[in-house]
Design a protein around this motif. Structure first.
Motif, mmCIF file in Angstrom:
data_model
loop_
_atom_site.group_PDB
_atom_site.id
_atom_site.type_symbol
_atom_site.label_atom_id
_atom_site.label_comp_id
_atom_site.label_asym_id
_atom_site.label_seq_id
_atom_site.Cartn_x
_atom_site.Cartn_y
_atom_site.Cartn_z
ATOM 1 N N ALA A 40 0.845 -1.183 0.000
ATOM 2 C CA ALA A 40 0.000 0.000 0.000
ATOM 3 C C ALA A 40 0.888 1.243 0.000
ATOM 4 O O ALA A 40 2.043 1.190 0.427
ATOM 5 C CB ALA A 40 -0.911 0.000 1.229
ATOM 6 N N GLN A 41 0.362 2.360 -0.473
ATOM 7 C CA GLN A 41 1.141 3.600 -0.537
ATOM 8 C C GLN A 41 1.693 4.007 0.822
ATOM 9 O O GLN A 41 2.798 4.526 0.918
ATOM 10 C CB GLN A 41 0.293 4.739 -1.120
ATOM 11 C CG GLN A 41 0.023 4.599 -2.595
ATOM 12 C CD GLN A 41 1.272 4.699 -3.454
ATOM 13 O OE1 GLN A 41 2.252 5.354 -3.097
ATOM 14 N NE2 GLN A 41 1.251 4.030 -4.593
ATOM 15 N N ASP A 42 0.909 3.772 1.890
ATOM 16 C CA ASP A 42 1.325 4.185 3.238
ATOM 17 C C ASP A 42 1.784 3.008 4.099
ATOM 18 O O ASP A 42 1.782 3.091 5.329
ATOM 19 C CB ASP A 42 0.199 4.948 3.927
ATOM 20 C CG ASP A 42 -1.070 4.112 4.087
ATOM 21 O OD1 ASP A 42 -1.173 3.028 3.466
ATOM 22 O OD2 ASP A 42 -1.970 4.552 4.835
ATOM 23 N N ALA A 43 2.206 1.936 3.463
ATOM 24 C CA ALA A 43 2.628 0.733 4.190
ATOM 25 C C ALA A 43 3.845 1.020 5.070
ATOM 26 O O ALA A 43 4.579 1.986 4.850
ATOM 27 C CB ALA A 43 2.961 -0.388 3.204
ATOM 28 N N GLN A 44 4.034 0.153 6.045
ATOM 29 C CA GLN A 44 5.220 0.192 6.897
ATOM 30 C C GLN A 44 5.997 -1.107 6.709
ATOM 31 O O GLN A 44 5.390 -2.174 6.578
ATOM 32 C CB GLN A 44 4.842 0.334 8.365
ATOM 33 C CG GLN A 44 4.195 1.640 8.708
ATOM 34 C CD GLN A 44 3.952 1.751 10.201
ATOM 35 O OE1 GLN A 44 4.135 0.809 10.959
ATOM 36 N NE2 GLN A 44 3.538 2.929 10.631
#
Length: 155
Positions: A40-44
């Motif tokens: 995802a774009q905001d993955a960690q």
């Protein structure tokens, strides 16, 4: 899969396996997707000795840093133990072999060496939202001087 329909544990496992196969394949999935496209774009993403990458740009930097150190890697999917929760979280414990720029590794050779890992993943909407990898990044087993039990006299 539509976001209003929850994925099954098997579907989440399939996303993780596809990502790891892409990693094994030098960063390209069997469907031609980049390894980064599994996130995802905001993955960690957490990796030992690198730290926590937040968002695709930092994950890309992590892969750019890690990638050149690994000449090849093969995950032993047959060895995986899965811990599923019936939620977006799942964990995979498994083994690998490959070649690091410091030398080759194979799980069990030696037993204390590289090749074992555990990854905790959060998968939602067919994308990895969170990946925390737990392993010793000393793939080639060269960091032995700091550990007295690895002096060769006890094994």
């Amino acid at each position: 899969m539509p976001s209003n329909q929850a994925a099954t544990d098997e579907q989440r496992k399939a996303v993780v396996i596809a990502y790891l196969k892409a990693f094994d394949n030098g960063g390209t999935g069997t469907d031609g997707r980049s390894v980064l496209d599994f996130f995802a774009q905001d993955a960690q993403f957490f990796f030992p000795k690198w730290g926590l990458a937040k968002g695709r740009p930092e994950i890309s930097r992590l892969f750019d840093d890690l990638g050149p150190t690994i000449k090849s890697i093969t995950h032993h999917f047959w060895s995986f133990n899965w811990l599923t929760t019936g939620t977006d979280l799942l964990a995979a414990e498994g083994t690998t072999h490959g070649e690091h720029h410091d030398g080759p590794w194979h799980v069990g050779l030696p037993e204390w060496g590289g090749g074992r890992f555990c990854g905790v993943f959060e998968v939602r909407d067919d994308l990895i939202q969170r990946a925390f990898i737990y392993m010793d990044p000393d793939y080639a087993g060269q960091d032995t001087a700091r550990y007295p039990w690895l002096d060769g006299t006890r094994h």
